[in-house]
Design a protein around this motif. Sequence first.
Motif, PDB file in Angstrom:
ATOM      1  N   PHE A  40       0.719  -1.208  -0.048  1.00  0.00           N
ATOM      2  CA  PHE A  40       0.054   0.021   0.128  1.00  0.00           C
ATOM      3  C   PHE A  40       0.857   1.302  -0.053  1.00  0.00           C
ATOM      4  CE2 PHE A  40      -2.642   3.560   2.074  1.00  0.00           C
ATOM      5  CZ  PHE A  40      -3.753   3.156   1.486  1.00  0.00           C
ATOM      6  N   PHE A  41       2.030   1.467   1.002  1.00  0.00           N
ATOM      7  CA  PHE A  41       2.671   2.565   1.061  1.00  0.00           C
ATOM      8  C   PHE A  41       3.644   2.688   0.094  1.00  0.00           C
ATOM      9  CE2 PHE A  41       0.606   1.716   5.075  1.00  0.00           C
ATOM     10  CZ  PHE A  41      -0.004   2.982   5.388  1.00  0.00           C
ATOM     11  N   ARG A  42       4.180   1.739  -0.579  1.00  0.00           N
ATOM     12  CA  ARG A  42       5.043   1.807  -1.471  1.00  0.00           C
ATOM     13  C   ARG A  42       4.138   2.494  -3.011  1.00  0.00           C
ATOM     14  NH1 ARG A  42       9.729   1.022  -3.931  1.00  0.00           N
ATOM     15  NH2 ARG A  42       9.928   0.120  -5.982  1.00  0.00           N
ATOM     16  N   LEU A  43       2.897   1.745  -3.326  1.00  0.00           N
ATOM     17  CA  LEU A  43       2.201   2.351  -4.290  1.00  0.00           C
ATOM     18  C   LEU A  43       1.791   3.650  -4.163  1.00  0.00           C
ATOM     19  CD1 LEU A  43       0.062  -1.098  -5.205  1.00  0.00           C
ATOM     20  CD2 LEU A  43       1.880   0.125  -6.496  1.00  0.00           C
ATOM     21  N   ALA A  44       1.570   4.138  -2.739  1.00  0.00           N
ATOM     22  CA  ALA A  44       1.121   5.338  -2.445  1.00  0.00           C
ATOM     23  C   ALA A  44       2.070   6.568  -2.977  1.00  0.00           C
ATOM     24  CB  ALA A  44       0.937   5.825  -0.989  1.00  0.00           C
ATOM     25  N   ASP A  45       3.530   6.172  -3.406  1.00  0.00           N
ATOM     26  CA  ASP A  45       4.366   7.220  -3.863  1.00  0.00           C
ATOM     27  C   ASP A  45       3.974   7.318  -5.551  1.00  0.00           C
ATOM     28  OD1 ASP A  45       6.157   7.617  -2.032  1.00  0.00           O
ATOM     29  OD2 ASP A  45       7.333   6.059  -2.476  1.00  0.00           O
ATOM     30  N   TYR A  46       3.180   6.238  -6.040  1.00  0.00           N
ATOM     31  CA  TYR A  46       2.617   6.586  -7.487  1.00  0.00           C
ATOM     32  C   TYR A  46       1.372   7.187  -7.661  1.00  0.00           C
ATOM     33  CZ  TYR A  46       6.823   3.848  -8.207  1.00  0.00           C
ATOM     34  OH  TYR A  46       8.261   3.622  -8.194  1.00  0.00           O
ATOM     35  N   TRP A  47       0.537   6.483  -6.701  1.00  0.00           N
ATOM     36  CA  TRP A  47      -0.882   7.225  -6.627  1.00  0.00           C
ATOM     37  C   TRP A  47      -1.218   8.520  -6.361  1.00  0.00           C
ATOM     38  CZ3 TRP A  47      -2.267   2.249  -3.502  1.00  0.00           C
ATOM     39  CH2 TRP A  47      -2.244   2.655  -2.189  1.00  0.00           C
ATOM     40  N   LYS A  48      -0.118   9.100  -5.728  1.00  0.00           N
ATOM     41  CA  LYS A  48      -0.073  10.367  -5.126  1.00  0.00           C
ATOM     42  C   LYS A  48      -0.262  11.401  -6.161  1.00  0.00           C
ATOM     43  CE  LYS A  48       4.678  11.277  -4.618  1.00  0.00           C
ATOM     44  NZ  LYS A  48       5.975  11.544  -3.637  1.00  0.00           N
ATOM     45  N   PHE A  49       0.079  11.129  -7.500  1.00  0.00           N
ATOM     46  CA  PHE A  49       0.000  11.891  -8.572  1.00  0.00           C
ATOM     47  C   PHE A  49      -1.279  12.172  -9.271  1.00  0.00           C
ATOM     48  CE2 PHE A  49       4.581  10.575  -8.363  1.00  0.00           C
ATOM     49  CZ  PHE A  49       5.198  11.695  -7.962  1.00  0.00           C
ATOM     50  N   LEU A  50      -2.117  11.067  -8.754  1.00  0.00           N
ATOM     51  CA  LEU A  50      -3.562  11.129  -9.497  1.00  0.00           C
ATOM     52  C   LEU A  50      -4.456  11.698  -8.120  1.00  0.00           C
ATOM     53  CD1 LEU A  50      -3.440   7.394 -10.622  1.00  0.00           C
ATOM     54  CD2 LEU A  50      -3.259   9.694 -11.919  1.00  0.00           C
ATOM     55  N   GLN A  51      -3.990  12.235  -7.106  1.00  0.00           N
ATOM     56  CA  GLN A  51      -4.876  12.704  -6.098  1.00  0.00           C
ATOM     57  C   GLN A  51      -5.020  14.228  -6.194  1.00  0.00           C
ATOM     58  OE1 GLN A  51      -2.512  10.935  -2.703  1.00  0.00           O
ATOM     59  NE2 GLN A  51      -4.264   9.665  -2.183  1.00  0.00           N
ATOM     60  N   LYS A  52      -6.092  14.730  -5.711  1.00  0.00           N
ATOM     61  CA  LYS A  52      -6.258  16.202  -5.781  1.00  0.00           C
ATOM     62  C   LYS A  52      -5.409  16.998  -5.042  1.00  0.00           C
ATOM     63  CE  LYS A  52     -11.292  15.756  -6.642  1.00  0.00           C
ATOM     64  NZ  LYS A  52     -12.385  15.785  -6.267  1.00  0.00           N
ATOM     65  N   ASP A  53      -5.140  16.621  -3.662  1.00  0.00           N
ATOM     66  CA  ASP A  53      -4.042  17.113  -2.985  1.00  0.00           C
ATOM     67  C   ASP A  53      -3.584  16.230  -1.992  1.00  0.00           C
ATOM     68  OD1 ASP A  53      -5.763  17.240  -0.321  1.00  0.00           O
ATOM     69  OD2 ASP A  53      -6.905  18.222  -1.768  1.00  0.00           O
ATOM     70  N   SER A  54      -2.570  16.277  -1.231  1.00  0.00           N
ATOM     71  CA  SER A  54      -1.853  15.292  -0.291  1.00  0.00           C
ATOM     72  C   SER A  54      -2.428  15.376   1.095  1.00  0.00           C
ATOM     73  CB  SER A  54      -0.562  15.673  -0.133  1.00  0.00           C
ATOM     74  OG  SER A  54      -0.448  16.975   0.576  1.00  0.00           O
ATOM     75  N   LEU A  55      -3.709  16.418   1.237  1.00  0.00           N
ATOM     76  CA  LEU A  55      -4.281  16.459   2.545  1.00  0.00           C
ATOM     77  C   LEU A  55      -5.386  15.736   2.601  1.00  0.00           C
ATOM     78  CD1 LEU A  55      -3.677  20.212   3.623  1.00  0.00           C
ATOM     79  CD2 LEU A  55      -2.307  18.075   4.393  1.00  0.00           C
ATOM     80  N   GLY A  56      -6.330  15.935   1.679  1.00  0.00           N
ATOM     81  CA  GLY A  56      -7.709  15.295   1.541  1.00  0.00           C
ATOM     82  C   GLY A  56      -7.418  13.919   1.249  1.00  0.00           C
ATOM     83  N   ARG A  57      -6.470  13.667   0.402  1.00  0.00           N
ATOM     84  CA  ARG A  57      -6.154  12.315  -0.276  1.00  0.00           C
ATOM     85  C   ARG A  57      -7.211  12.053  -1.211  1.00  0.00           C
ATOM     86  NH1 ARG A  57      -3.695   9.157   4.976  1.00  0.00           N
ATOM     87  NH2 ARG A  57      -2.045  10.748   5.349  1.00  0.00           N
ATOM     88  N   ALA A  58      -8.112  12.774  -1.774  1.00  0.00           N
ATOM     89  CA  ALA A  58      -9.033  12.448  -2.542  1.00  0.00           C
ATOM     90  C   ALA A  58      -8.540  12.243  -4.176  1.00  0.00           C
ATOM     91  CB  ALA A  58     -10.276  13.248  -2.795  1.00  0.00           C
ATOM     92  N   PHE A  59      -9.020  11.226  -4.762  1.00  0.00           N
ATOM     93  CA  PHE A  59      -8.456  11.163  -6.234  1.00  0.00           C
ATOM     94  C   PHE A  59      -9.151  12.229  -7.238  1.00  0.00           C
ATOM     95  CE2 PHE A  59      -7.000   7.088  -3.999  1.00  0.00           C
ATOM     96  CZ  PHE A  59      -5.712   7.018  -4.823  1.00  0.00           C
TER      97      PHE A  59
END
Length: 303
Positions: A40-59
Amino acid sequence: MKSIETQFPLVPDQIKILRQRGLIVHDSDEVNHYLSHVGFFRLADYWKFLQKDSLGRAFIVGATFDHVIELYNFDRELRILLLDAIERIEVSVRSIMINMMCPKYGSNWFIDKRLFFSEERMNDAIEKINRELERSDEEFVKQHDKEKTGFEHPPAWKTLPILSFGTLSRIYGNICNDIKEKRIIAKVYGLPQERWFQSWIQVVSILRNYCAHHSLICYRMFLFLPREIHRVKLPWLKRVPKGGSVESELLYYQICIVRYLLQTASPGNDFSYRLMELFVKYRGIDLERMGFLEGWDEEDLWQ
């Protein structure tokens, strides 16, 4: 102060979290596989570029797990390509340093303090050398006879190949500038002076470490930047990223350094072809985000 242990979510709960944040999941079995075997947390490095922002974490709307895996697999294949290229540069630099320094300064020149700016940095390098020799199981290390040779360490042609590229680059950087072989080594790689070669091999060394430790590289912002140069002996860039600019911190500039040094280390290599092939395979990747601006492949360096 009482510590509070965070509960780690199981894979089914991880999938729920992603869906709640708006990520579209088409194949639950595939997602289960990647979350189990990549994490999960390794893939989070990649899906963060598909999120609206790092705080809300919404895609963002329309983001899918397939997009995440495309970026992950692209980055993995890019690291493999770069490691293959950097290996050639690393082996070449070791050999050139040995061939240039040993005939004039002896088999154990790397411990001769007369050749270096800083005795402290030389001693630091020797400590690293000693650690590498202690843990090495190479036969030539075991067979080294300190009493017979009169030297604590095996000769440079045996010692330098077991060192990390980072240590090797620091040894080169610490050689005094009035040692003419230092500049000759830089010129072997088509660079006018040692300060550019020193900077560029450090850049390659750091990039190598990111690749070797499976870190994200494609959309990374790099902190250690190449020393800027516009006119060199070999094919290079007409549009060189300006030092301190955002463009200079992106992967493209780092890859340009690899490509330039490869012209000497491995003439006739297929690095450019394989890189472009990778871009064709993964058409969904944002090349501009990596610093590959329109017309980049028309530069002399990439011909």
